[in-house]
Scaffold this motif. Structure first.
Motif, short mmCIF file in Angstrom:
data_model
loop_
_atom_site.label_atom_id
_atom_site.label_comp_id
_atom_site.label_asym_id
_atom_site.label_seq_id
_atom_site.Cartn_x
_atom_site.Cartn_y
_atom_site.Cartn_z
N ASP A 62 0.84 -1.18 0.00
CA ASP A 62 0.00 0.00 0.00
C ASP A 62 0.89 1.25 0.00
N PRO A 63 0.81 2.07 -1.05
CA PRO A 63 1.65 3.28 -1.09
C PRO A 63 1.49 4.14 0.16
N GLY A 64 0.30 4.16 0.72
CA GLY A 64 0.10 4.95 1.93
C GLY A 64 0.90 4.39 3.09
N TRP A 65 0.90 3.07 3.22
CA TRP A 65 1.68 2.47 4.30
C TRP A 65 3.18 2.70 4.07
N LEU A 66 3.61 2.51 2.82
CA LEU A 66 5.03 2.75 2.52
C LEU A 66 5.44 4.17 2.90
N ALA A 67 4.58 5.13 2.57
CA ALA A 67 4.90 6.52 2.92
C ALA A 67 4.99 6.68 4.44
N SER A 68 4.04 6.08 5.14
CA SER A 68 4.04 6.22 6.60
C SER A 68 5.25 5.52 7.22
N ALA A 69 5.78 4.52 6.50
CA ALA A 69 6.96 3.79 7.00
C ALA A 69 8.26 4.44 6.54
N GLY A 70 8.16 5.58 5.89
CA GLY A 70 9.37 6.28 5.44
C GLY A 70 9.97 5.68 4.19
N LEU A 71 9.21 4.87 3.48
CA LEU A 71 9.73 4.22 2.28
C LEU A 71 9.01 4.71 1.02
N GLY A 72 8.40 5.86 1.13
CA GLY A 72 7.55 6.33 0.04
C GLY A 72 8.27 7.09 -1.05
N ARG A 73 9.56 7.37 -0.86
CA ARG A 73 10.28 8.18 -1.86
C ARG A 73 11.54 7.48 -2.34
N PRO A 74 11.41 6.28 -2.87
CA PRO A 74 12.62 5.60 -3.36
C PRO A 74 13.16 6.32 -4.60
N SER A 75 14.42 6.07 -4.94
CA SER A 75 14.93 6.55 -6.22
C SER A 75 14.12 5.90 -7.33
N ALA A 76 14.21 6.46 -8.53
CA ALA A 76 13.39 5.95 -9.63
C ALA A 76 13.91 4.63 -10.18
N THR A 77 15.18 4.31 -9.93
CA THR A 77 15.76 3.17 -10.63
C THR A 77 16.36 2.10 -9.73
N PHE A 78 16.30 2.27 -8.41
CA PHE A 78 16.93 1.26 -7.56
C PHE A 78 16.05 0.95 -6.33
N HIS A 79 14.89 0.35 -6.63
CA HIS A 79 13.99 -0.02 -5.54
C HIS A 79 14.55 -1.15 -4.70
N GLY A 80 15.45 -1.95 -5.27
CA GLY A 80 16.08 -3.01 -4.47
C GLY A 80 16.71 -2.44 -3.23
N ARG A 81 17.46 -1.38 -3.39
CA ARG A 81 18.14 -0.74 -2.26
C ARG A 81 17.20 0.12 -1.42
N ASP A 82 16.30 0.83 -2.09
CA ASP A 82 15.56 1.89 -1.40
C ASP A 82 14.25 1.43 -0.81
N LEU A 83 13.77 0.27 -1.23
CA LEU A 83 12.46 -0.14 -0.79
C LEU A 83 12.45 -1.62 -0.37
N PHE A 84 12.87 -2.51 -1.27
CA PHE A 84 12.86 -3.93 -0.92
C PHE A 84 13.76 -4.22 0.29
N ALA A 85 14.96 -3.66 0.29
CA ALA A 85 15.92 -4.00 1.33
C ALA A 85 15.47 -3.54 2.72
N PRO A 86 15.12 -2.27 2.90
CA PRO A 86 14.70 -1.90 4.26
C PRO A 86 13.42 -2.62 4.69
N LEU A 87 12.53 -2.89 3.75
CA LEU A 87 11.32 -3.61 4.11
C LEU A 87 11.65 -5.05 4.51
N ALA A 88 12.53 -5.70 3.75
CA ALA A 88 12.93 -7.06 4.10
C ALA A 88 13.59 -7.09 5.48
N GLY A 89 14.43 -6.10 5.74
CA GLY A 89 15.07 -6.05 7.05
C GLY A 89 14.07 -5.91 8.18
#
Lengths: 279, 279, 279
Positions: free
Chosen positions: B123-150
């Protein structure tokens, strides 16, 4: 549940490795063995061991970018070291709570240029007293960098012990981008595995991408925000995820298509007639 | 002695990575940095970072097989993501105590087809509330998948928080093997590094291998139990260690010898005359 | 601060991996998954997974050298196993507090030749009782070596349980270097990624390098202590960081320049006229 937060980071200190050792022989593995012998709970992260041999400029770029994603108190070891076994010094840098170890050959250019960075040259006397004074002639990664990184991670060696702060460390003689009336003249740093071309032009100061276009290899390239915005085969320019102007080919290799190699010029210029008075 | 058992697994949660990032740049290393920043005691396992670019079908195969060998509560991150930066969704799947993160592009086909699997769209809203709503445009592995997996590994984010269960996630339009009067018609999935050819025919239902033969590339291939049973150079069929019909060349490359590539037909048929009435 | 010392090593036991599985498929990752399932706090170190297929002699060299850099109580798993699935035995060796697992095909030649080494053959009865009696036919790395290594690391299996001590384990039929009146006749083991050529001549007995020269590929090669001592392009001989005579080309590939391959002769001889009486 596992512990999180600063105390957990302290219990599992991170050591990152960036080398040109390759993956075919156990060179990187032996570095890890010696880190773990000094700091059994260390988390060792391979940045890469596939740097082209002696690719100091690309390594310096990655050192300056990669540390920002690591937890504080990480120790970053970079061994791209054509001068191994000669009298070249070994440096320890501190920046933003991170520690860096590298030979004194330009690798710390980007770290050291930060006004808050502190750089020390390892003192041979201290190394000898720490039992690290007799490394093999050709594998300082294993015999010197690794045990020192392990001790720094474990806290059994401290940065202020290893040697004096120095200011005459080696900088890469790289030309920074040049601001012109119409924009910025930069150049290619390297192409990555996907053929995406990294330039040395930082995008941090570009407020409105719509105002800009990129000229390289005789082409005027459209700005996009993400690869998916243009048709397959299109060569585009974008702000990449490391904050520099990148030239990419959608679904292909920009390096292959454009032939641009390290050092080639990349120009960022304002749209419209650059000769127009008052522009 | 070290702790073992479920409590020890909880203290050292496993995060596996399956990507096409390659090993030449520090992309996978930066993913690990951010996992460790969120979960300092995580054990990160590289499945591979050498998937051919955009090899979604091979990745989907491995996702469906690999998790079974991991301890429960592992978090499996798969980033083969040609649509990075576009509006494609990101999915979280749960199956058998394991958690999976992947873009919504078919990668979870085999996981999601299991009747007990549960798939959520982030949910984009949840991602934003979790501080993960502004990943770079080309590296979601680092900016979104990784912190969420952690966070999922650490238990500081829970699957039920990240978004609603969905049923309209993307499936690969793959043709399953077809049962015929004389056996099964399947096809080649991919060849591995050794040139061993993986087919999509599962062997789990084959009671007596002696009854069967495999036809591929115009050859009738003998069944063997292990590579050592046939002479060097022989092209054989066997049940491989992932439970599918494999075509192998003893001491060589079956892909090289047969020329079979992804999609090529593989037929499993009962020995004897398939035209015989009552067969 | 993190714990250091023997207790910390016990809490984070090390498992090293040396295989020819490659990096393209998740084979090595699945081995790690099963190690962690048995020993969640294990530190797994990749020595390499890029050994040339079936490169038993190079693997044996590395096994004999690498373990010395690891903390005691490490478990070293070597799977270069063309005989997987046949009746070949699996061996467990103990030396200097380290444990080694490998198929019985010569890999443990250097370890086993040490007078203090003890080698056991895994007992199929014990494996069955330990739930490891039914591995897949083609992936013993995942199904047998990995869980056993994990248990040995965790202390939930002990070397003395796994089988009887044997003396008829396989040795590589390698010719050791031969001492002659003028020096030593050895041969090439392999070239590493950089083209540096490893010979089988140990340097440990050479007191004064100035007395010696190396003859290979029809050249008389100068001794150097480190690569930096000779001009780029020079082919030199040196004691490498693993204690053997190495032939290197400064800034280049000695293997490429000399054409020397595995088995080629390398001669170490005293300087001066070898025919001189009394020499």
């Amino acid at each position: 549940v596992p512990l999180t937060g600063p105390e957990a980071v302290r219990q599992h200190p991170v050591v990152s490795l960036l080398t040109d050792f390759g993956y075919a022989e156990p060179f990187a593995g032996l570095v890890k063995a010696r880190v773990l012998a000094e700091c059994p709970s260390a988390k060792i992260v391979d940045l890469t061991h596939s740097l082209p041999p002696y690719a100091i400029e690309a390594a310096a770029f990655w050192i300056g970018r990669a540390y920002r994603y690591f937890p504080p108190h990480s120790v970053h070891v970079c061994v791209v070291d054509p001068g191994v076994g000669t009298e070249r010094r070994i440096l320890l840098a501190e920046l933003a709570g991170h520690v860096f170890l590298a030979p004194d050959n330009g690798l710390l250019t980007s770290i050291g240029s930060h006004p808050e960075a502190r750089i020390r040259a390892l003192d041979p006397g201290w190394l000898a007293s720490a039992g690290l004074g007799r490394p093999s002639a050709t594998f300082h990664g294993r015999d010197l960098f690794a045990p020192l990184a392990g001790r720094l991670a474990a806290g059994t060696a401290l940065p202020e012990q290893v040697g004096q702060i120095v200011s005459d460390w080696q900088r890469l003689a790289t030309t920074s981008p040049v601001r012109t009336a119409s924009g910025v003249h930069g150049r290619v740093l390297f192409a990555d595995t996907f053929g995406n071309i990294f330039s040395n032009i930082e995008t941090i100061t570009l407020v409105d991408y719509a105002e800009w276009e990129v000229v390289a290899a005789g082409r005027v390239l459209p700005w996009v925000r993400t690869y998916g915005e243009a048709a397959p085969g299109t060569v585009v320019a974008l702000e990449n995820s490391f904050g520099v102007v990148e030239i990419a080919c959608v679904g292909g290799s920009a390096a292959g298509v454009t032939g641009l190699g390290p050092g080639a010029p990349v120009e960022l210029r304002r749209r419209g007639d650059p000769e127009r008075p008052g522009y």
